[in-house]
Enzyme design. Structure first.
Site, PDB file in Angstrom:
ATOM      1  N   GLU A 229       0.832  -1.212   0.000  1.00 53.21           N
ATOM      2  CA  GLU A 229       0.000   0.000   0.000  1.00 53.21           C
ATOM      3  C   GLU A 229       0.869   1.265   0.000  1.00 53.21           C
ATOM      4  O   GLU A 229       0.641   2.207   0.755  1.00 53.21           O
ATOM      5  CB  GLU A 229      -0.945  -0.008   1.213  1.00 53.21           C
ATOM      6  CG  GLU A 229      -1.958  -1.144   1.162  1.00 53.21           C
ATOM      7  CD  GLU A 229      -2.936  -1.133   2.331  1.00 53.21           C
ATOM      8  OE1 GLU A 229      -4.114  -1.445   2.115  1.00 53.21           O
ATOM      9  OE2 GLU A 229      -2.506  -0.816   3.455  1.00 53.21           O
TER      10      GLU A 229
ATOM     11  N   GLU B 206      -7.159  -7.445  -0.443  1.00 52.04           N
ATOM     12  CA  GLU B 206      -7.569  -7.377   0.962  1.00 52.04           C
ATOM     13  C   GLU B 206      -9.069  -7.111   1.023  1.00 52.04           C
ATOM     14  O   GLU B 206      -9.508  -5.963   1.014  1.00 52.04           O
ATOM     15  CB  GLU B 206      -6.807  -6.282   1.718  1.00 52.04           C
ATOM     16  CG  GLU B 206      -5.350  -6.577   1.969  1.00 52.04           C
ATOM     17  CD  GLU B 206      -4.699  -5.550   2.886  1.00 52.04           C
ATOM     18  OE1 GLU B 206      -5.432  -4.691   3.434  1.00 52.04           O
ATOM     19  OE2 GLU B 206      -3.473  -5.590   3.053  1.00 52.04           O
TER      20      GLU B 206
END
Length: 468
Positions: free
Chosen positions: A182, A262
């Site tokens: 991320e 995710e």
């Protein structure tokens, strides 16, 4: 923007891991918008599990329950600081036996999506980065700062050679490897840093392995977190518009498989706040929608586990929010590893799209009542400093940080003498958000507690307590 579908074949039973390496391949099919495993269209349904949050004695139990839930893969982080506690000192034994854990995953016929960082987040201590990096003057983490890259390169030169023989095309079960984590959420947006990591990963792992990134759905996150040569995936939970989310991915990957790296089955907990929960029905419905469009999915978390010792991390979004010892996450498998209603709801949805393993779900782990434990003996802390810290105290005109004195976790005792002309009462302050999360203050042998109130973690109050 349309979301092209990939025709999927059902895979029955365990995954064969003894095929010759020349017959094995895992790749991206940009024409048919899917992964291909051994030349056949493939879709993974995965769940996250953290070996570092589960005692090794329970690794196999948790993995078996994930397999029996219908998963064909697991997603695994590797925390750098867990394996290199001090520069050049590496630990892959016992609780840190990464290769032993990966062997168990392979025994159960599960594939692996590996996320080796170097930064992992995971609500883990410093996101997996070693504390000793901060002892280097002016270091800028997660950038091309020379000190940071030197440490990263040395770590990856140890870790990635352990991974290479475990890649799917080399006869192992690792199908994809994430680079960074991320990164688009980080302020630096250093493309040269990502390019450097891409080069290092290719050098150690070769050209065949699928390397990917994971980012949120904001334009800034996908702009700064993606790079040519790394397949861009996204993450989002059941409350997000799935079509719009995958359209975000398509803006950066017009062709190839749809991937939610995710899919949030629950959420983390902060100290002082209620336990976070989410609806099993809502999670299952969101999962079904994702599978209906042929997308690949990893459920974060499938089992959360526990932040043992001092390994829990913290978030800092305007205020400092430390993570609890429990990392239950309201996941399908509880912190104790027990299947929940959410696990059975997920299993039922997966069964609509591929064959489930034969047999029942393993039962909950046995529980024991240990009774009352008496601890009658106690000692004054200041009376045993010589035992706790046999070295001479470090003398400094200012309080030193943990990193400066090479201490990763625990407590430091700071001592000073106050001048006689101090005003009474006087304010004791800790500027720059300096206490994380608890400090005790002793004044002339009387213990005071420095309390950081929720919602105002920048300041604190002294409360008089019992004598030390």
């Amino acid at each position: 923007m349309g979301l092209e579908l990939c025709v999927l074949l059902l895979v029955l039973g365990g995954l064969p891991l003894q095929v010759t390496s020349t017959a094995r391949s895992f790749s991206i099919d940009y024409t048919n918008n899917c992964f291909r495993k051994d030349g056949v269209p493939f879709r993974y349904i995965s769940g996250s599990i953290h070996y570092f949050r589960i005692p090794p004695a329970y690794w196999k139990d948790r993995l078996l329950k994930m397999y029996m839930s219908g998963l064909n893969a697991v997603q695994v982080y590797v925390p750098w600081n867990y394996h290199e506690p001090l520069p050049g000192m590496y630990d892959f034994a016992g609780d840190r036996d990464l290769e032993g854990f990966l062997d168990l995953v392979a025994e159960l016929g599960l594939l692996v999506i590996l996320r080796p960082g170097p930064y992992i987040c995971a609500e883990w201590e410093m996101g997996g980065l070693p504390f000793w990096l901060l002892a280097r003057p002016d270091i800028v983490l997660r950038t091309t700062h020379p000190d940071f890259l030197q440490a990263v390169d040395a770590w990856l030169a140890v870790l990635l050679p352990k991974i290479r023989p475990r890649l799917y095309h080399n006869g192992g079960n690792i199908i994809t490897v994430q680079v960074e984590n991320e990164y688009g959420s980080y302020y630096a947006c250093d493309y040269d840093y990502l390019r450097h990591l891409l080069s290092v990963f290719r050098t150690h792992l070769g050209e065949e392995v699928v390397l990917f990134t994971t980012d949120g759905l904001k334009d800034s996150e996908l702009r700064c977190g993606t790079l040519q040569g790394l397949y861009a995936t996204v993450d989002f939970g059941p409350g997000v518009n799935m079509t719009q989310a995958f359209e975000r991915q398509r803006q950066h990957e017009p062709k190839g498989p749809l991937v939610n790296s995710e899919y949030y089955t629950g959420w983390l907990d902060y100290w002082g706040e209620p336990h976070s929960t989410s609806s099993a029905e809502e999670v299952a419905q969101g999962l079904q929608k994702i599978l209906e469009v042929g997308a690949n999915i990893n459920m974060y978390m499938f089992q959360g586990g526990t932040n043992f010792a001092y390994w829990s991390g913290a978030d800092y979004k305007k205020i400092y929010n430390p993570i609890t010892t429990s990392y239950d996450y309201d996941a399908p498998l509880s912190e104790a590893g027990d299947p929940t209603a959410k696990a059975y709801a997920i299993r039922a949805v997966i069964g609509k799209f591929q064959a489930l393993p034969a047999g029942p779900m393993p039962p909950p782990t046995p529980k024991f009542a240990y009774g009352y434990v008496s601890l009658p003996q106690r000692v004054n802390l200041l009376d045993i400093l010589g035992l706790l810290s046999p070295l001479q105290p470090i003398r400094s005109p200012i309080p030193l940080t943990f990193e400066t004195v090479s201490q990763a976790h625990g407590f430091i005792l700071y001592r000073t003498l106050l001048p006689h002309d101090i005003l009474v009462p006087a304010l004791l302050s800790v500027p720059n958000n300096g206490v994380h999360d608890l400090a005790y203050v002793l004044l002339n042998g009387v213990r005071w507690r420095l309390w950081i109130p929720l919602g105002d973690r920048e300041g604190g109050h002294l409360l008089q307590g019992r004598g030390a």
